[in-house]
Scaffold this motif. Structure first.
Motif: not given
Length: 279
Positions: A95-119
């Motif tokens: 997470m870059p900031d607390w807003k990201w916890v509730f809102c991934f930027p649309a059209n700029r977020t790809l399903p990659r990295g640790p979070l999506f591994f666990w998802a």
């Protein structure tokens, strides 16, 4: 303690398999809509066949069935615990900031990295949870224990999880952490029951299941707020709306289950206390 945290963080977040994970449609295991759809179809078909041809089902002794249930419950309890810890650390890591916890930027977020591994692992674990129904069917009390809530929940959740990953839903981690946390308690309860030590906190399991939906709705309010006040909105907002409808249906079913199973018990306890006082 710091060394333990560093080691845990490496194996659950920084390991190349996890940190470099990328969900690609049609390439990862289960990354096609056909997979959860076919799983749901086979699941429902087997249930119908099991009740239609119940005499053909294998007969297992109660001891064997309890042992299988204990192993199955222990595996899912530990797996759920690992997913809670892993996904929580992934959120803190990414997470870059607390807003990201509730809102991934649309059209700029790809399903990659640790979070999506666990998802993704959470999504695949829902296929493993279908064994719950098999164990109920093989038990002698299947007609009493196999409810519409159970079948509806197990048949639809894999599809919901797939759609969440494919749409890069901003609330994916909330679902993983919330639901997996409940399953740690739930499968611990099932494990102890299978070991012949039935805990007295069965009601807590249902209360936690209800609470997770309320928690999800509260987080969804934050997501909706950021979606409406951010220029490009939040990623996966369409799936969020669909998931809220699905979770509402589950919440209503759980509330109905709670009232039928615990309201009567409370009234019976009050009647018993009243009779004891009269004596």
């Amino acid at each position: 303690m710091e060394a333990l945290y560093s080691r845990t963080h490496y194996w659950l977040v920084e390991h190349p398999t996890i940190s470099q994970f990328e969900w690609k449609h049609g390439q990862n295991l289960g990354s096609s809509l056909l997979f959860p759809a076919l799983s749901a179809f086979i699941y429902l078909s087997l249930i119908l066949l099991a009740f239609r041809f119940s005499l053909l089902l294998p007969t297992l002794s109660s001891t064997t069935l309890r042992r299988i249930t204990a192993v199955h419950s222990l595996i899912l309890c530990l797996l759920s615990l690992i997913m809670v810890v892993g996904c929580s650390l992934a959120v803190l890591h990414q997470m870059p900031d607390w807003k990201w916890v509730f809102c991934f930027p649309a059209n700029r977020t790809l399903p990659r990295g640790p979070l999506f591994f666990w998802a993704n692992l959470f999504y695949l674990s829902k296929i493993l949870e279908l064994i719950d129904t098999l164990l109920i069917i093989l038990s002698s009390s299947r007609s009493r224990r196999l409810t519409f809530l159970h079948v509806y929940h197990h048949a639809t959740v894999p599809v919901i999880c797939y759609l969440g990953i494919s749409s890069v839903d901003s609330m994916s981690h909330v679902a993983v952490i919330g639901n997996a946390s409940v399953h740690v308690i739930m499968y611990a309860y099932y494990f102890l029951c299978a070991m012949g030590k039935r805990p007295r906190w069965k009601r807590i399991v249902t209360n936690c299941q209800i609470f997770q939906f309320i928690f999800y709705f509260l987080c969804a309010v934050a997501n909706i707020y950021h979606h409406l006040t951010t220029e490009n909105g939040c990623s996966g907002f369409g799936h969020l709306c669909f998931n809220m409808i699905f979770n509402t249906s589950l919440l209503l079913l759980f509330l109905d289950f709670h009232s039928k199973n615990y309201a009567n018990n409370v009234s019976k306890e009050r009647e018993k206390k009243s009779l004891d006082r009269q004596k």
